[in-house]
Design a protein around this motif. Structure first.
Motif, short mmCIF file in Angstrom:
data_model
loop_
_atom_site.label_atom_id
_atom_site.label_comp_id
_atom_site.label_asym_id
_atom_site.label_seq_id
_atom_site.Cartn_x
_atom_site.Cartn_y
_atom_site.Cartn_z
N TRP A 9 0.87 -1.17 0.00
CA TRP A 9 0.00 0.00 0.00
C TRP A 9 0.90 1.22 0.00
CZ3 TRP A 9 -4.22 1.36 -1.89
CH2 TRP A 9 -4.89 2.52 -1.49
N VAL A 10 1.31 1.61 -1.20
CA VAL A 10 2.31 2.67 -1.38
C VAL A 10 1.87 4.01 -0.80
CG1 VAL A 10 3.56 4.00 -3.13
CG2 VAL A 10 3.42 1.51 -3.33
N PRO A 11 0.58 4.39 -0.83
CA PRO A 11 0.20 5.69 -0.23
C PRO A 11 0.64 5.86 1.22
CG PRO A 11 -1.58 4.90 -1.61
CD PRO A 11 -0.55 3.79 -1.57
N GLN B 91 4.98 9.01 4.85
CA GLN B 91 6.00 8.96 5.90
C GLN B 91 7.21 9.81 5.53
OE1 GLN B 91 5.07 7.41 8.69
NE2 GLN B 91 3.18 6.99 7.53
N PRO B 92 8.04 10.18 6.51
CA PRO B 92 9.22 10.99 6.23
C PRO B 92 10.16 10.37 5.21
CG PRO B 92 8.79 10.94 8.59
CD PRO B 92 7.85 9.95 7.96
N TRP B 93 10.22 9.01 5.18
CA TRP B 93 11.14 8.35 4.26
C TRP B 93 10.59 8.27 2.84
CZ3 TRP B 93 9.38 6.08 8.81
CH2 TRP B 93 8.27 5.24 8.69
N GLY B 94 9.30 8.43 2.67
CA GLY B 94 8.71 8.46 1.34
C GLY B 94 8.58 7.10 0.67
N ASN C 292 3.48 -8.89 7.51
CA ASN C 292 4.59 -7.98 7.82
C ASN C 292 4.18 -6.51 7.79
OD1 ASN C 292 7.56 -6.95 7.61
ND2 ASN C 292 6.59 -6.26 5.71
N HIS C 293 3.03 -6.20 7.22
CA HIS C 293 2.60 -4.81 7.03
C HIS C 293 2.47 -4.08 8.38
CE1 HIS C 293 -1.06 -6.94 8.10
NE2 HIS C 293 -1.50 -5.76 8.56
N ALA C 294 2.55 -2.77 8.33
CA ALA C 294 2.33 -1.98 9.55
C ALA C 294 2.00 -0.55 9.19
CB ALA C 294 3.56 -2.01 10.45
N ARG C 295 1.11 0.02 9.95
CA ARG C 295 0.91 1.47 9.93
C ARG C 295 1.71 2.05 11.08
NH1 ARG C 295 -2.27 5.67 8.22
NH2 ARG C 295 -2.39 7.42 9.70
N SER C 296 2.52 3.08 10.79
CA SER C 296 3.32 3.73 11.83
C SER C 296 2.53 4.88 12.43
CB SER C 296 4.63 4.25 11.23
OG SER C 296 5.38 3.19 10.69
N GLY C 297 2.23 4.79 13.73
CA GLY C 297 1.49 5.85 14.41
C GLY C 297 2.31 6.44 15.52
N GLY D 296 13.34 -6.31 15.98
CA GLY D 296 14.29 -5.40 16.61
C GLY D 296 14.56 -4.19 15.73
N PRO D 297 15.51 -3.34 16.12
CA PRO D 297 15.83 -2.17 15.30
C PRO D 297 16.43 -2.60 13.96
CG PRO D 297 16.69 -1.92 17.54
CD PRO D 297 16.28 -3.35 17.38
N ASN D 298 15.76 -2.22 12.88
CA ASN D 298 16.24 -2.52 11.53
C ASN D 298 16.53 -1.21 10.81
OD1 ASN D 298 15.59 -5.38 9.64
ND2 ASN D 298 15.48 -5.40 11.87
N ASP D 299 17.68 -1.10 10.22
CA ASP D 299 18.04 0.11 9.49
C ASP D 299 17.46 0.02 8.08
OD1 ASP D 299 19.10 2.39 8.49
OD2 ASP D 299 21.21 1.86 8.80
N THR D 300 16.29 0.61 7.91
CA THR D 300 15.64 0.58 6.59
C THR D 300 15.51 1.98 6.01
OG1 THR D 300 13.45 0.65 7.64
CG2 THR D 300 14.36 -1.53 7.13
N GLY D 301 16.44 2.85 6.39
CA GLY D 301 16.50 4.16 5.78
C GLY D 301 15.75 5.26 6.48
N TYR D 302 15.20 4.99 7.67
CA TYR D 302 14.41 6.02 8.34
C TYR D 302 15.17 6.75 9.43
CZ TYR D 302 13.85 2.68 12.18
OH TYR D 302 14.09 1.80 13.21
N ALA D 303 16.28 6.18 9.92
CA ALA D 303 16.98 6.76 11.07
C ALA D 303 17.95 7.86 10.64
CB ALA D 303 17.73 5.66 11.81
#
Length: 259
Positions: free
Chosen positions: A41-43, A48-51, A104-109, A200-207
Protein backbone atom coordinates in the motif's frame (compact mmCIF):
# COMPACT_ATOMS: atom_id res chain seq x y z
CA UNK A 1 18.73 -30.76 -3.96
CA UNK A 2 15.11 -29.79 -3.25
CA UNK A 3 14.51 -26.24 -2.08
CA UNK A 4 12.89 -26.13 1.39
CA UNK A 5 9.74 -24.35 0.15
CA UNK A 6 9.46 -25.96 -3.28
CA UNK A 7 5.81 -26.19 -4.34
CA UNK A 8 4.56 -23.82 -1.64
CA UNK A 9 2.98 -20.40 -1.92
CA UNK A 10 3.72 -17.50 0.43
CA UNK A 11 1.71 -14.32 0.84
CA UNK A 12 3.85 -11.50 2.23
CA UNK A 13 2.18 -8.21 3.15
CA UNK A 14 3.83 -4.82 3.45
CA UNK A 15 6.24 -5.18 0.53
CA UNK A 16 6.40 -1.54 -0.50
CA UNK A 17 10.07 -0.55 -0.22
CA UNK A 18 12.94 -2.57 -1.67
CA UNK A 19 15.20 -1.62 1.25
CA UNK A 20 12.76 -2.83 3.90
CA UNK A 21 11.87 -6.06 5.71
CA UNK A 22 8.96 -7.18 3.54
CA UNK A 23 11.05 -7.12 0.38
CA UNK A 24 13.86 -9.07 2.06
CA UNK A 25 11.37 -11.71 3.20
CA UNK A 26 9.85 -12.01 -0.26
CA UNK A 27 13.30 -12.48 -1.81
CA UNK A 28 14.30 -15.06 0.78
CA UNK A 29 11.15 -17.16 0.44
CA UNK A 30 11.43 -17.05 -3.34
CA UNK A 31 15.07 -18.15 -3.11
CA UNK A 32 13.89 -21.05 -0.91
CA UNK A 33 11.55 -22.17 -3.70
CA UNK A 34 8.20 -20.60 -2.82
CA UNK A 35 5.96 -18.78 -5.24
CA UNK A 36 5.51 -15.37 -3.65
CA UNK A 37 2.46 -13.12 -3.70
CA UNK A 38 3.35 -9.67 -2.40
CA UNK A 39 1.02 -7.02 -1.06
CA UNK A 40 1.70 -3.30 -0.76
CA UNK A 41 0.00 0.00 0.00
CA UNK A 42 2.31 2.67 -1.38
CA UNK A 43 0.20 5.69 -0.23
CA UNK A 44 1.16 4.88 3.37
CA UNK A 45 4.86 5.00 2.52
CA UNK A 46 4.36 8.27 0.64
CA UNK A 47 2.94 9.85 3.81
CA UNK A 48 6.00 8.96 5.90
CA UNK A 49 9.22 10.99 6.23
CA UNK A 50 11.14 8.35 4.26
CA UNK A 51 8.71 8.46 1.34
CA UNK A 52 7.69 5.85 -1.20
CA UNK A 53 10.21 3.78 -3.15
CA UNK A 54 10.02 4.70 -6.88
CA UNK A 55 10.74 1.07 -7.81
CA UNK A 56 8.51 -0.27 -5.05
CA UNK A 57 6.78 -3.65 -5.08
CA UNK A 58 6.99 -3.95 -8.85
CA UNK A 59 10.77 -3.81 -8.49
CA UNK A 60 10.71 -6.67 -5.98
CA UNK A 61 8.51 -8.76 -8.28
CA UNK A 62 10.88 -8.08 -11.19
CA UNK A 63 13.90 -9.11 -9.09
CA UNK A 64 12.27 -12.41 -8.14
CA UNK A 65 11.22 -13.17 -11.69
CA UNK A 66 14.64 -12.26 -13.07
CA UNK A 67 16.15 -14.79 -10.63
CA UNK A 68 13.85 -17.49 -11.99
CA UNK A 69 11.17 -17.31 -9.30
CA UNK A 70 7.43 -16.79 -9.45
CA UNK A 71 5.90 -13.63 -8.03
CA UNK A 72 2.72 -11.59 -8.31
CA UNK A 73 1.56 -8.38 -6.62
CA UNK A 74 -1.60 -6.68 -5.36
CA UNK A 75 -2.12 -3.24 -3.88
CA UNK A 76 -4.67 -2.88 -1.08
CA UNK A 77 -5.38 -0.65 1.90
CA UNK A 78 -5.74 -3.01 4.85
CA UNK A 79 -7.64 -0.32 6.74
CA UNK A 80 -10.58 -1.48 4.62
CA UNK A 81 -12.14 -4.39 6.53
CA UNK A 82 -12.89 -6.19 3.26
CA UNK A 83 -9.31 -5.91 1.97
CA UNK A 84 -7.69 -8.84 3.85
CA UNK A 85 -10.07 -11.39 2.33
CA UNK A 86 -9.58 -9.85 -1.11
CA UNK A 87 -5.79 -10.06 -0.78
CA UNK A 88 -5.86 -13.73 0.26
CA UNK A 89 -8.33 -14.51 -2.54
CA UNK A 90 -6.11 -12.78 -5.08
CA UNK A 91 -3.13 -14.86 -3.93
CA UNK A 92 -5.18 -18.05 -4.11
CA UNK A 93 -6.42 -17.22 -7.61
CA UNK A 94 -2.87 -16.47 -8.76
CA UNK A 95 -1.27 -19.65 -7.44
CA UNK A 96 -4.09 -22.06 -6.56
CA UNK A 97 -3.63 -22.05 -2.78
CA UNK A 98 -1.67 -20.28 -0.04
CA UNK A 99 0.55 -22.18 2.40
CA UNK A 100 2.27 -19.32 4.23
CA UNK A 101 1.00 -15.96 5.47
CA UNK A 102 3.60 -13.40 6.59
CA UNK A 103 1.68 -10.40 7.95
CA UNK A 104 4.59 -7.98 7.82
CA UNK A 105 2.60 -4.81 7.03
CA UNK A 106 2.33 -1.98 9.55
CA UNK A 107 0.91 1.47 9.93
CA UNK A 108 3.32 3.73 11.83
CA UNK A 109 1.49 5.85 14.41
CA UNK A 110 3.87 8.17 16.22
CA UNK A 111 1.94 9.97 18.95
CA UNK A 112 2.68 10.59 22.61
CA UNK A 113 -0.03 10.70 25.27
CA UNK A 114 -0.51 14.46 24.77
CA UNK A 115 -0.75 14.09 20.99
CA UNK A 116 -2.97 11.00 21.06
CA UNK A 117 -6.07 11.01 18.87
CA UNK A 118 -8.89 8.50 18.58
CA UNK A 119 -8.49 8.58 14.80
CA UNK A 120 -4.86 7.44 14.90
CA UNK A 121 -5.61 4.77 17.50
CA UNK A 122 -8.38 3.44 15.27
CA UNK A 123 -6.22 3.51 12.13
CA UNK A 124 -3.36 1.60 13.75
CA UNK A 125 -5.75 -0.95 15.20
CA UNK A 126 -7.52 -1.35 11.85
CA UNK A 127 -4.35 -1.93 9.83
CA UNK A 128 -2.03 -3.64 12.27
CA UNK A 129 -4.29 -5.68 14.56
CA UNK A 130 -7.59 -6.14 12.75
CA UNK A 131 -5.91 -6.43 9.36
CA UNK A 132 -3.56 -9.17 10.56
CA UNK A 133 -6.34 -11.13 12.26
CA UNK A 134 -8.63 -10.94 9.22
CA UNK A 135 -5.76 -12.05 6.99
CA UNK A 136 -5.24 -15.04 9.29
CA UNK A 137 -8.96 -15.80 9.18
CA UNK A 138 -9.07 -15.73 5.38
CA UNK A 139 -5.86 -17.73 5.13
CA UNK A 140 -7.14 -20.44 7.46
CA UNK A 141 -10.46 -20.63 5.60
CA UNK A 142 -8.73 -21.52 2.32
CA UNK A 143 -6.07 -23.81 3.83
CA UNK A 144 -6.80 -27.41 2.81
CA UNK A 145 -4.75 -29.24 5.41
CA UNK A 146 -1.65 -29.88 3.34
CA UNK A 147 1.70 -29.76 5.19
CA UNK A 148 3.41 -26.42 5.72
CA UNK A 149 0.61 -24.18 6.97
CA UNK A 150 2.22 -21.12 8.54
CA UNK A 151 1.10 -17.76 9.91
CA UNK A 152 3.55 -15.12 11.09
CA UNK A 153 2.51 -11.94 12.84
CA UNK A 154 4.91 -9.06 13.51
CA UNK A 155 5.27 -7.17 16.76
CA UNK A 156 7.72 -4.52 17.95
CA UNK A 157 9.92 -3.94 20.97
CA UNK A 158 7.29 -2.45 23.30
CA UNK A 159 7.54 -5.46 25.62
CA UNK A 160 11.29 -4.90 26.09
CA UNK A 161 11.26 -1.17 26.80
CA UNK A 162 9.18 1.99 26.79
CA UNK A 163 8.18 3.59 23.48
CA UNK A 164 6.26 6.63 24.79
CA UNK A 165 6.17 8.51 21.48
CA UNK A 166 4.55 5.69 19.49
CA UNK A 167 1.45 4.81 21.52
CA UNK A 168 -1.01 3.99 18.68
CA UNK A 169 1.58 1.78 17.00
CA UNK A 170 2.67 -0.13 20.10
CA UNK A 171 -0.91 -0.59 21.28
CA UNK A 172 -1.72 -2.40 18.04
CA UNK A 173 1.53 -4.37 18.02
CA UNK A 174 1.17 -5.34 21.66
CA UNK A 175 -2.24 -6.77 20.85
CA UNK A 176 -0.75 -9.00 18.16
CA UNK A 177 1.91 -10.18 20.62
CA UNK A 178 -0.79 -11.28 23.08
CA UNK A 179 -3.04 -12.79 20.42
CA UNK A 180 -0.38 -15.10 19.04
CA UNK A 181 -0.76 -17.91 21.58
CA UNK A 182 -4.54 -18.03 21.29
CA UNK A 183 -4.56 -18.13 17.49
CA UNK A 184 -1.78 -20.74 17.57
CA UNK A 185 -3.75 -23.01 19.90
CA UNK A 186 -6.78 -22.74 17.64
CA UNK A 187 -4.95 -23.54 14.40
CA UNK A 188 -2.39 -26.13 15.48
CA UNK A 189 -4.93 -29.01 15.26
CA UNK A 190 -5.25 -28.09 11.58
CA UNK A 191 -1.51 -28.29 11.01
CA UNK A 192 -1.00 -24.52 10.93
CA UNK A 193 1.66 -22.97 13.16
CA UNK A 194 1.35 -19.37 14.31
CA UNK A 195 4.30 -17.35 15.57
CA UNK A 196 5.16 -13.69 16.04
CA UNK A 197 8.43 -12.01 15.06
CA UNK A 198 10.01 -8.98 16.70
CA UNK A 199 12.65 -7.82 14.19
CA UNK A 200 14.29 -5.40 16.61
CA UNK A 201 15.83 -2.17 15.30
CA UNK A 202 16.24 -2.52 11.53
CA UNK A 203 18.04 0.11 9.49
CA UNK A 204 15.64 0.58 6.59
CA UNK A 205 16.50 4.16 5.78
CA UNK A 206 14.41 6.02 8.34
CA UNK A 207 16.98 6.76 11.07
CA UNK A 208 19.12 9.89 11.24
CA UNK A 209 22.86 9.67 11.82
CA UNK A 210 22.64 10.25 15.58
CA UNK A 211 20.03 7.52 16.04
CA UNK A 212 21.96 5.15 13.81
CA UNK A 213 25.14 5.64 15.86
CA UNK A 214 23.33 5.32 19.22
CA UNK A 215 21.55 2.06 18.34
CA UNK A 216 24.74 0.52 16.99
CA UNK A 217 26.63 1.49 20.17
CA UNK A 218 23.88 0.17 22.47
CA UNK A 219 23.40 -3.17 20.71
CA UNK A 220 25.63 -5.96 22.08
CA UNK A 221 26.42 -6.86 18.47
CA UNK A 222 27.51 -3.26 17.84
CA UNK A 223 25.32 -2.88 14.77
CA UNK A 224 21.73 -2.49 13.63
CA UNK A 225 19.72 -5.46 12.51
CA UNK A 226 19.15 -5.81 8.79
CA UNK A 227 16.10 -6.94 6.83
CA UNK A 228 18.13 -10.00 5.81
CA UNK A 229 18.54 -10.94 9.48
CA UNK A 230 14.76 -10.94 9.87
CA UNK A 231 14.24 -12.78 6.58
CA UNK A 232 16.49 -15.64 7.70
CA UNK A 233 14.39 -16.15 10.83
CA UNK A 234 11.19 -16.05 8.78
CA UNK A 235 12.64 -18.53 6.30
CA UNK A 236 13.27 -20.99 9.12
CA UNK A 237 9.92 -20.48 10.85
CA UNK A 238 7.98 -21.23 7.67
CA UNK A 239 10.10 -24.27 6.80
CA UNK A 240 9.40 -27.88 7.79
CA UNK A 241 12.21 -27.66 10.35
CA UNK A 242 10.00 -25.41 12.50
CA UNK A 243 6.81 -27.46 12.33
CA UNK A 244 6.79 -28.02 16.13
CA UNK A 245 7.32 -24.34 16.97
CA UNK A 246 4.09 -22.43 17.51
CA UNK A 247 2.61 -19.78 19.78
CA UNK A 248 5.99 -18.10 20.21
CA UNK A 249 7.13 -14.48 20.09
CA UNK A 250 10.71 -14.54 18.82
CA UNK A 251 13.07 -11.56 18.69
CA UNK A 252 15.74 -11.25 16.03
CA UNK A 253 17.64 -8.33 17.54
CA UNK A 254 21.25 -9.28 18.24
CA UNK A 255 20.69 -9.04 21.99
CA UNK A 256 19.05 -5.59 21.92
CA UNK A 257 16.31 -6.80 24.26
CA UNK A 258 18.85 -8.24 26.69
CA UNK A 259 21.13 -5.24 26.95
Amino acid sequence: MTSPLEGRVALVTGVGRRIAIGAAIARRLAADGAAVFVHSWVPHDAEQPWGADPGGPEGVVAEIRDAGGRAEHVSADLADPAAPARVVDAARRAFGHVDVLVANHARSGAQSLEQLTADELDRCHAVNTRGSLLLAQAFAAQHDGRPGGRVLFFTSGQYHGAMPDELPYIASKGALHQLTGSVAAHLMPRGITVNCVDPGPNDTGYADDATRAWVAAENPGRRWGTPSDTARLVGWLVSDEADWVTGQVIASDGGWSAR
